[in-house]
Design a protein around this motif. Structure first.
Motif, PDB file in Angstrom:
ATOM      1  N   GLN A 266      20.983  81.414  20.970  1.00 30.26           N
ATOM      2  CA  GLN A 266      21.492  81.095  19.636  1.00 30.26           C
ATOM      3  C   GLN A 266      21.923  82.390  18.981  1.00 30.26           C
ATOM      4  O   GLN A 266      21.164  83.362  18.987  1.00 30.26           O
ATOM      5  CB  GLN A 266      20.386  80.433  18.826  1.00 30.26           C
TER       6      GLN A 266
ATOM      7  N   ARG B 169      26.150  73.843  19.727  1.00 32.26           N
ATOM      8  CA  ARG B 169      26.178  73.220  18.410  1.00 32.26           C
ATOM      9  C   ARG B 169      26.399  74.315  17.376  1.00 32.26           C
ATOM     10  O   ARG B 169      25.802  75.385  17.447  1.00 32.26           O
ATOM     11  CB  ARG B 169      24.844  72.520  18.154  1.00 32.26           C
TER      12      ARG B 169
ATOM     13  N   THR C 294      26.222  75.261  13.414  1.00 31.46           N
ATOM     14  CA  THR C 294      25.672  74.901  12.109  1.00 31.46           C
ATOM     15  C   THR C 294      26.083  75.966  11.114  1.00 31.46           C
ATOM     16  O   THR C 294      25.848  77.148  11.345  1.00 31.46           O
ATOM     17  CB  THR C 294      24.143  74.809  12.166  1.00 31.46           C
ATOM     18  N   LYS C 295      26.700  75.540  10.019  1.00 34.11           N
ATOM     19  CA  LYS C 295      27.141  76.505   9.018  1.00 34.11           C
ATOM     20  C   LYS C 295      25.946  76.988   8.207  1.00 34.11           C
ATOM     21  O   LYS C 295      25.047  76.206   7.895  1.00 34.11           O
ATOM     22  CB  LYS C 295      28.179  75.860   8.097  1.00 34.11           C
ATOM     23  N   ILE C 296      25.953  78.264   7.896  1.00 31.64           N
ATOM     24  CA  ILE C 296      24.918  78.824   7.029  1.00 31.64           C
ATOM     25  C   ILE C 296      25.611  79.501   5.849  1.00 31.64           C
ATOM     26  O   ILE C 296      26.843  79.519   5.778  1.00 31.64           O
ATOM     27  CB  ILE C 296      23.988  79.791   7.785  1.00 31.64           C
ATOM     28  N   ASN C 297      24.848  80.071   4.963  1.00 30.74           N
ATOM     29  CA  ASN C 297      25.418  80.639   3.748  1.00 30.74           C
ATOM     30  C   ASN C 297      26.363  81.790   4.074  1.00 30.74           C
ATOM     31  O   ASN C 297      26.209  82.453   5.095  1.00 30.74           O
ATOM     32  CB  ASN C 297      24.297  81.145   2.844  1.00 30.74           C
TER      33      ASN C 297
ATOM     34  N   GLU D 273      29.025  68.956  14.583  1.00 31.73           N
ATOM     35  CA  GLU D 273      27.908  69.583  13.887  1.00 31.73           C
ATOM     36  C   GLU D 273      27.683  68.965  12.520  1.00 31.73           C
ATOM     37  O   GLU D 273      26.603  69.062  11.969  1.00 31.73           O
ATOM     38  CB  GLU D 273      28.124  71.088  13.787  1.00 31.73           C
ATOM     39  N   ALA D 274      28.745  68.349  11.958  1.00 30.88           N
ATOM     40  CA  ALA D 274      28.550  67.702  10.667  1.00 30.88           C
ATOM     41  C   ALA D 274      27.712  66.432  10.837  1.00 30.88           C
ATOM     42  O   ALA D 274      26.889  66.088   9.998  1.00 30.88           O
ATOM     43  CB  ALA D 274      29.902  67.346  10.047  1.00 30.88           C
TER      44      ALA D 274
ATOM     45  N   ASP E  77      24.784  64.317  12.561  1.00 28.73           N
ATOM     46  CA  ASP E  77      23.511  64.713  13.123  1.00 28.73           C
ATOM     47  C   ASP E  77      23.276  63.989  14.427  1.00 28.73           C
ATOM     48  O   ASP E  77      23.741  62.878  14.608  1.00 28.73           O
ATOM     49  CB  ASP E  77      22.403  64.377  12.151  1.00 28.73           C
ATOM     50  N   PRO E  78      22.542  64.638  15.330  1.00 31.05           N
ATOM     51  CA  PRO E  78      22.221  63.954  16.577  1.00 31.05           C
ATOM     52  C   PRO E  78      21.332  62.745  16.310  1.00 31.05           C
ATOM     53  O   PRO E  78      20.631  62.708  15.292  1.00 31.05           O
ATOM     54  CB  PRO E  78      21.477  65.016  17.380  1.00 31.05           C
ATOM     55  N   PRO E  79      21.389  61.769  17.173  1.00 33.04           N
ATOM     56  CA  PRO E  79      20.590  60.570  16.947  1.00 33.04           C
ATOM     57  C   PRO E  79      19.105  60.912  16.972  1.00 33.04           C
ATOM     58  O   PRO E  79      18.697  61.901  17.550  1.00 33.04           O
ATOM     59  CB  PRO E  79      20.975  59.664  18.114  1.00 33.04           C
TER      60      PRO E  79
ATOM     61  N   ASP F  68      15.770  74.047  20.309  1.00 32.95           N
ATOM     62  CA  ASP F  68      16.916  74.552  19.562  1.00 32.95           C
ATOM     63  C   ASP F  68      16.971  76.056  19.618  1.00 32.95           C
ATOM     64  O   ASP F  68      18.031  76.656  19.738  1.00 32.95           O
ATOM     65  CB  ASP F  68      16.828  74.111  18.100  1.00 32.95           C
ATOM     66  N   LYS F  69      15.803  76.671  19.502  1.00 33.10           N
ATOM     67  CA  LYS F  69      15.797  78.134  19.500  1.00 33.10           C
ATOM     68  C   LYS F  69      16.151  78.679  20.874  1.00 33.10           C
ATOM     69  O   LYS F  69      16.722  79.747  20.990  1.00 33.10           O
ATOM     70  CB  LYS F  69      14.403  78.636  19.114  1.00 33.10           C
TER      71      LYS F  69
END
Lengths: 211, 61
Positions: A33, A96, A98-101, A149-150, A152-154, A209-210
């Motif tokens: 990641q 995947r 994922t947007k962050i700040n 990514e918008a 969510d996975p099931p 995930d990590k």
């Protein structure tokens, strides 16, 4: 023939962009990641996924094609022995975003791109089936949902039996997985009905995930 | 080379600049019950670092 990339290149020249993407892909496979700008993450995703598709079949030809990009031998070994087999049945969508700040210094939109967790998929024609057929099959339908990514996975509780967290990914995780985070994840998914099972599941998911 | 014929008055400058307005960003509440902080929609929460729907959160940061 793939559509040529339009517009300016990362770093200014095609050679620099090739190096940037190769380095990003190497870092992604090394750490599982990485945090980068959103534009680079979006450009990296198809690039890295092609490499993973190659790594699913460990042959000399595939290794030669991948080693042109992944020049680090240890990362190459990890890719072919751990990451490739982990996604053996997954029909694409291995990463995947994922947007962050936004970044502090220049307000650049940032994102985290990571490898998704290992999961078993039905292999019977899932790759070539039509979208309608994919929607009919619940397991196959979960694949595009995870790519987006918008969306969510099931819920993993529905397909918990298919979720496999390999020992390898857990071992990789040792550097990055903070236990308090896993506990937070466990806390918020706790339900009174099936408490302990959900906790373990959430921990396994966050670790995957990590990884 | 084209140059301005008149000096831009202080009034005109200030009227123009008074139209430079910032707008408040749209924020949503984190669905993590332990957090509940405000964060940008479709972004991971900066406080707890999680992203995802209620019941399917995952740690991103």
């Amino acid at each position: 023939m793939p559509t040529p990339t339009k517009g300016p290149r990362f770093g200014g020249s095609p050679a620099h962009q090739r190096l940037i993407l190769a380095n990003l892909a190497t870092s992604l496979f090394e750490h599982g990641q990485i945090t980068t700008t959103e534009a680079k993450a979006r450009r990296l995703r198809p690039y890295a996924e092609h490499l993973i598709t190659k790594a699913k079949v460990d042959s000399v030809a595939n290794r030669r094609q991948v080693v042109r990009v992944i020049r680090d031998r240890s990362v190459l070994h990890t890719l072919f022995t751990e990451i490739g087999p982990r996604f053996a049945t997954r029909p694409g969508g291995y990463t995947r975003i994922t947007k962050i700040n936004p970044r502090k210094g220049d307000n650049a939109p940032m994102a985290v791109i990571g490898l998704v967790e290992a999961k078993e998929f039905a292999t019977t024609g899932a790759k070539h089936s039509t979208p309608a057929a994919k929607r009919a099959t619940p397991v196959a339908a979960s694949a595009p949902a995870e790519v987006d990514e918008a969306t969510d996975p099931p819920a993993d509780s529905a397909t918990a039996d298919g979720t496999v967290t390999t020992a390898d990914s857990a071992a990789d995780d040792a550097t990055t997985a903070p236990t308090p985070d896993a506990e937070v994840a466990a806390d918020e998914t706790t339900e009174p009905v099936e408490g302990d099972a959900r906790d373990e599941e959430a921990e396994a998911d966050s670790e995957a995930d990590k990884a | 080379m084209a140059v301005p014929k008149r000096k831009m008055s202080r009034s005109n400058t200030r009227h123009r600049r008074s139209q430079w307005k910032a707008t408040a960003v749209t924020l949503v509440e984190c669905t993590n019950p332990a957090c509940g902080a405000k964060h940008l929609p479709h972004h991971a929460c900066a406080e707890c670092g999680q992203y995802g729907a209620r019941g399917d959160r995952r740690q991103v940061i």
